[in-house]
Design an enzyme around this catalytic site. Structure first.
Site, PDB file in Angstrom:
ATOM      1  CB  SER A 574      -0.960  -0.039   1.191  1.00 15.32           C
ATOM      2  OG  SER A 574      -2.020   0.859   1.010  1.00 15.32           O
ATOM      3  CG  ASP A 660      -7.116  -2.051  -3.497  1.00 25.33           C
ATOM      4  OD1 ASP A 660      -7.748  -1.287  -2.740  1.00 25.33           O
ATOM      5  OD2 ASP A 660      -5.909  -2.298  -3.356  1.00 25.33           O
ATOM      6  CG  HIS A 695      -5.995  -2.157   0.129  1.00 25.57           C
ATOM      7  ND1 HIS A 695      -5.199  -1.583  -0.841  1.00 25.57           N
ATOM      8  CD2 HIS A 695      -5.427  -1.827   1.319  1.00 25.57           C
ATOM      9  CE1 HIS A 695      -4.198  -0.934  -0.257  1.00 25.57           C
ATOM     10  NE2 HIS A 695      -4.315  -1.070   1.046  1.00 25.57           N
TER      11      HIS A 695
END
Length: 725
Positions: A574, A660, A695
């Site tokens: 991320s 995501d 995600h």
């Protein structure tokens, strides 16, 4: 964190030209080294604040992305075909690691107690818990009478997930009167949740679930009302609604509409259960609105109006509010109190003063005690304050460890629960009597395949940053591991949003450490390991400190014999994936491999797209390149995608999820498409997109381990130059 979509026959796919869209050239005999997809270029000229950039791969972003989040099958054909080709290429390149992946997966799985259960949380006459059955991917939510009796199943996630590629419960809770059970479900990985309410007397799930939510909800303390956060078409939390707890869609009432698209919002109940609170804010500014529990249909009232740069979080303790705030220059936060009748800032009174370097992380109120969590020099401690003001500290003696508070359901109790662990010590759950200061060990994380902490050691090191700042590093390794550079090194980092890396136990990391690897967790600026100023020194116009700190950690470790460039792999996800992209451009010579999970690498484009869920809320973190030329130039100077150049890149694995909403799939897709032809090293750049998740990767506890096993096997493959075999 995201990888699962596996092709049934990599060789067959790789040698079939029909699977690829026009502009993607890829063909090779089955005996040859796989040839990577070549993405078509469709140059798009973008002019912004007098600056011009060209994006060859803008076509990879689906213009219909909002609908794709809710239904991934709607992805446009050329994008799907390219992602399919990339997944096939990655599987073919890593085919030699499949045995290693399987072995690592079985090792990780073997460290999980398959029929595990949480420590029951008491609430009135009941105790609530979750448990797994052997072989199950998802837990069962259940309760039992506190004095003993038959179990009542509240939600069987494993049964509900059958036949679904993705199934995740974001939140679940019973009503205070114990008659209802609400749970929020995401079945795409897009973080768009549906809230269901179950009648526990009849076992029936009520009609008319709440649609399009963030998964955030609460019952009013009288159990009569359900409050929740609505997620809009751009994926943002935008409104707070209320309905009768047993109501339907026709009963929904809008009670709060956030005017700032850059603010996150949520709803909850304070510890004393005297107030319902709506919290609003971004990384710099916050605001809270109060609803008396005695009048749950009353209009929310602002406690203290938002003021740019001032953040505050609240709880309620008996007859007054306790506020954690950075007001008046309290960079590492302080605690103040305020009367119920006049809770605004004009009436705030300092209680726990600000001390630079002591970060007040969180707090929980009980009738006769108040618990706060503090961090000093990257290590946590708990401080208990009794009614009357007497304080004492709960801490541990290890050099590096993780310590967290667990919130419970009960306010009128002398017991607080905390969780302790370290890189060598499995998690331990303690119930702590705040009156007599006694700890009761309720559970120790069981490792069925065995774990002997004495075989490992953990160390705390400090690297010197380029400006002389000490950057913490946590080390895990087997005792006797040579420190002559010969042992391979996995260097993990994050460094954003003020999120601290903890020296915590992980069942996963031992699959590398037991193979002679050294695991190192770097704590660069941008986190809050050394206080909130540590975060402020790694955000916005100081963001490059995060990257240079991480590089300093790698150089320090190599200098001390913890690995060397030829056997070092960097790993981050991320915003940590942004870190990976930046250091790959800045110092490709320091690493043999890079694992960038759901990486935020297309920073200029993403921070310039106001339709994306996280763009306006994150301008305080990164800057606004739409309106601020200085922010544009600074972001453009480090954005990984924009700074790919001809240089000898290490081997790279980028991963993502099709649904995501945080780091969209096209960011890693575009990055790899640009990086692969730019690299002069001959080392591969791989892309793996989970076509069934978002995600967080696969939702099942075992499926997720397969994704981690692939990451770790890639690390071994990168060090061993497996592509040359």
């Amino acid at each position: 964190m995201n990888r699962r979509q596996m092709m049934t026959s990599a060789t067959a796919v790789l040698t079939s030209s029909s699977v690829f869209s026009p502009g993607i050239a890829m063909s090779a005999p089955a005996s040859a080294r796989p040839v990577p997809p070549v993405a078509k270029k469709e140059p798009k000229r973008i002019e912004q604040l007098g600056r011009v950039r060209t994006d060859d791969y803008a076509w990879m972003k689906d213009d219909n992305w909002q609908k794709v989040l809710r239904d991934p099958s709607l992805i446009k054909a050329d994008v799907k075909e390219h992602l399919t080709a990339e997944n096939a290429y990655t599987q073919a390149m890593l085919a030699s690691t499949e045995t290693l992946q399987a072995a690592m997966f079985e090792e990780m799985k073997g460290r999980i107690k398959q029929d595990d259960a949480s420590v029951p949380a008491p609430d009135g006459e009941w105790e609530y818990y979750t448990r797994f059955e052997t072989g199950a991917q998802h837990p069962i939510h259940a309760r039992k009478p506190k004095g003993g009796g038959a179990e009542q199943i509240l939600l069987d996630e494993e049964a509900e997930s059958k036949g679904k590629a993705f199934y995740q419960v974001g939140a679940a809770s019973h009503s205070p009167d114990h008659k209802l059970y609400a749970f929020a479900i995401d079945e795409q990985g897009s973080e768009v949740y549906r809230i269901h309410v179950k009648d526990l007397a009849t076992g029936q799930v009520l009609d008319s679930p709440v649609e399009s939510t963030t998964g955030d909800f609460c019952f009013s303390p009288d159990s009569e009302w359900l409050f929740w956060t609505f997620r809009d078409d751009n994926g943002r939390p935008a409104k707070i609604y209320r309905r009768p707890a047993r109501g339907a869609g026709k009963d929904d009432v809008l009670i709060y509409d956030e005017p700032d698209e850059g603010f996150f919002i949520g709803v909850g109940v304070l510890s004393s259960e005297k107030f319902i609170v709506i919290s609003c804010g971004n990384q710099e500014t916050s605001e809270n609105l109060l609803i008396p529990a005695s009048a749950p249909t009353a209009k929310p009232v602002i406690m203290e109006p938002r003021q740019v740069g001032v953040r505050y979080e609240i709880d309620h303790w008996n007859d007054h509010f306790v506020i954690r705030t950075n007001a008046d220059g309290a960079v590492d936060w302080k605690l103040v109190t305020a009367p119920e009748a006049t809770p605004g800032k004009a009436h705030w009174k300092d209680w726990i003063a600000h001390h630079p370097g002591r970060l007040i992380v969180g707090m929980i109120a009980f009738r006769n005690h108040f618990a706060r969590l503090e961090k000093v020099d990257a290590v946590n401690r708990i401080v208990i304050t009794a009614v009357g003001g007497e304080e004492h500290v709960v801490g541990f003696d290890e050099q590096a460890y993780a310590l967290s508070l667990e919130g419970g359901y009960e306010y009128d109790t002398a017991t607080v629960r905390f969780v302790y662990n370290s890189m060598t010590t499995p998690r331990q759950w303690f119930d702590y009597d705040m009156t007599n200061r006694q700890r009761t060990l309720r559970k120790t994380q069981e490792i069925p395949s065995g774990h002997d902490p004495s075989k490992y050691e953990t160390r705390r090191l400090n690297a010197k940053a380029s400006d002389g700042t000490d950057v913490p590093i946590f080390i895990l390794m087997k005792k006797g591991t040579p420190l002559d550079g010969s042992a391979p090194l996995l260097l993990y980092g994050y460094g954003s949003y003020g999120i601290s890396m903890e020296a915590s136990f992980s069942i996963r990391n031992f699959s590398l450490v037991d193979r002679g690897w050294i695991w190192a967790t770097a704590c660069p600026r941008g986190g809050s390991e050394k206080g909130w100023s540590w975060f402020l020194d790694g955000k916005k116009f100081k963001k490059k400190n995060t990257f240079t700190d991480f590089i300093a950690c790698a150089e320090h470790l190599h200098g001390a014999g913890y690995g060397k460039p030829a056997n070092t792999v960097a790993y981050g996800g991320s915003a940590g994936g942004l870190l990976m992209g930046a250091i790959t451009n800045m110092r490709p010579d320091l690493f043999a491999g890079i694992i960038a999970a759901v990486p935020f690498v297309d920073v200029v484009n993403t921070m310039s797209d106001t339709s994306l869920p996280l763009t306006p809320p994150e301008w305080p973190e990164w800057g606004n390149p739409l309106e601020d030329a200085e922010a544009y130039d600074y972001i453009a100077s480090y954005s990984p995608y924009d700074n790919v150049a001809s240089k000898p890149y290490p081997a790279v694995l980028a991963t993502g999820g099709l649904s995501d909403p945080r780091v969209t799939y096209w960011e890693p897709e575009k990055w790899i498409a640009k990086l692969r032809p730019a690299s002069t090293s001959g080392k591969p750049a791989l892309l793996k997109i989970n076509m069934d998740a978002g995600h967080g990767g696969a939702s099942g506890r075992f499926d997720f381990l397969k994704e981690i096993a692939l990451d770790y096997a890639f690390a071994v493959w990168a060090v061993d130059k497996g592509w040359e075999a």
